[in-house]
Design an enzyme around this catalytic site. Sequence first.
Site, PDB file in Angstrom:
ATOM      1  N   TYR A   1       1.120  -2.796 -10.699  1.00 46.24           N
ATOM      2  CA  TYR A   1       2.227  -2.334  -9.865  1.00 46.24           C
ATOM      3  C   TYR A   1       2.423  -3.266  -8.678  1.00 46.24           C
ATOM      4  O   TYR A   1       1.534  -4.030  -8.304  1.00 46.24           O
ATOM      5  CB  TYR A   1       2.019  -0.890  -9.395  1.00 46.24           C
ATOM      6  CG  TYR A   1       1.002  -0.737  -8.289  1.00 46.24           C
ATOM      7  CD1 TYR A   1       1.391  -0.792  -6.949  1.00 46.24           C
ATOM      8  CD2 TYR A   1      -0.340  -0.522  -8.581  1.00 46.24           C
ATOM      9  CE1 TYR A   1       0.457  -0.645  -5.933  1.00 46.24           C
ATOM     10  CE2 TYR A   1      -1.273  -0.376  -7.569  1.00 46.24           C
ATOM     11  CZ  TYR A   1      -0.873  -0.442  -6.246  1.00 46.24           C
ATOM     12  OH  TYR A   1      -1.789  -0.316  -5.238  1.00 46.24           O
ATOM     13  N   CYS A   2       3.608  -3.186  -8.114  1.00 44.02           N
ATOM     14  CA  CYS A   2       3.947  -3.851  -6.859  1.00 44.02           C
ATOM     15  C   CYS A   2       4.818  -2.856  -6.087  1.00 44.02           C
ATOM     16  O   CYS A   2       4.629  -1.650  -6.238  1.00 44.02           O
ATOM     17  CB  CYS A   2       4.635  -5.199  -7.108  1.00 44.02           C
ATOM     18  SG  CYS A   2       6.213  -5.068  -7.988  1.00 44.02           S
ATOM     19  N   SER A   3       5.764  -3.333  -5.312  1.00 44.43           N
ATOM     20  CA  SER A   3       6.625  -2.414  -4.559  1.00 44.43           C
ATOM     21  C   SER A   3       7.553  -1.638  -5.482  1.00 44.43           C
ATOM     22  O   SER A   3       7.664  -0.426  -5.394  1.00 44.43           O
ATOM     23  CB  SER A   3       7.461  -3.176  -3.530  1.00 44.43           C
ATOM     24  OG  SER A   3       6.620  -3.775  -2.578  1.00 44.43           O
TER      25      SER A   3
ATOM     26  N   ILE B   1       4.948   1.222  -6.267  1.00 42.99           N
ATOM     27  CA  ILE B   1       4.380   2.139  -5.275  1.00 42.99           C
ATOM     28  C   ILE B   1       5.477   2.919  -4.548  1.00 42.99           C
ATOM     29  O   ILE B   1       5.253   4.042  -4.096  1.00 42.99           O
ATOM     30  CB  ILE B   1       3.470   1.384  -4.265  1.00 42.99           C
ATOM     31  CG1 ILE B   1       2.589   2.385  -3.480  1.00 42.99           C
ATOM     32  CG2 ILE B   1       4.274   0.473  -3.363  1.00 42.99           C
ATOM     33  CD1 ILE B   1       1.493   1.729  -2.648  1.00 42.99           C
TER      34      ILE B   1
END
Length: 154
Positions: free
Chosen positions: A83-85, A112
């Site tokens: 995951y990232c933003s 996230i």
Amino acid sequence: MSTCMAQDSLANLLKRYNTKHIPYITVQELAMPKTNYKILDAREPDEYLVSHLKNAVFVGYKDFKIETILNEIPNKNDTIVVYCSLGIRSETISKKLQDKGYTAVYNLYGGIFEWKNNDFPVYNQQNKKTDSIHAFSKMWGKWLNKGVKVYDLN
């Protein structure tokens, strides 16, 4: 109604930036009890320090090194969620894992931000629950609807 529109907009955003070579996993699927996923955070160090998913391993984006993953997760059949933003940078890192032979790699849909928007907990550098989320930039931060947006640690 606005949630539906936001979801459509997020879908359009991800369609615009991603190739869909990596399958998505939803935040609801990841949050289910008794899931045995290796969770990798593909953001920058400041972002991870402000907020991350529980038990997520920081792997970075700009300074990502595949060797770290090969050592950390030697079994290429383990299920990995990156995951990232929002799910854009994480697709890039996921593809690198896939190219090295990892067979069960998933990209967290909405990252996230979507996780927090669905009221799932995030943790700070002391591994305590926090409402603060590193929102990366004003441009990308608009996708974060819940929590306290943080843009810089300085």
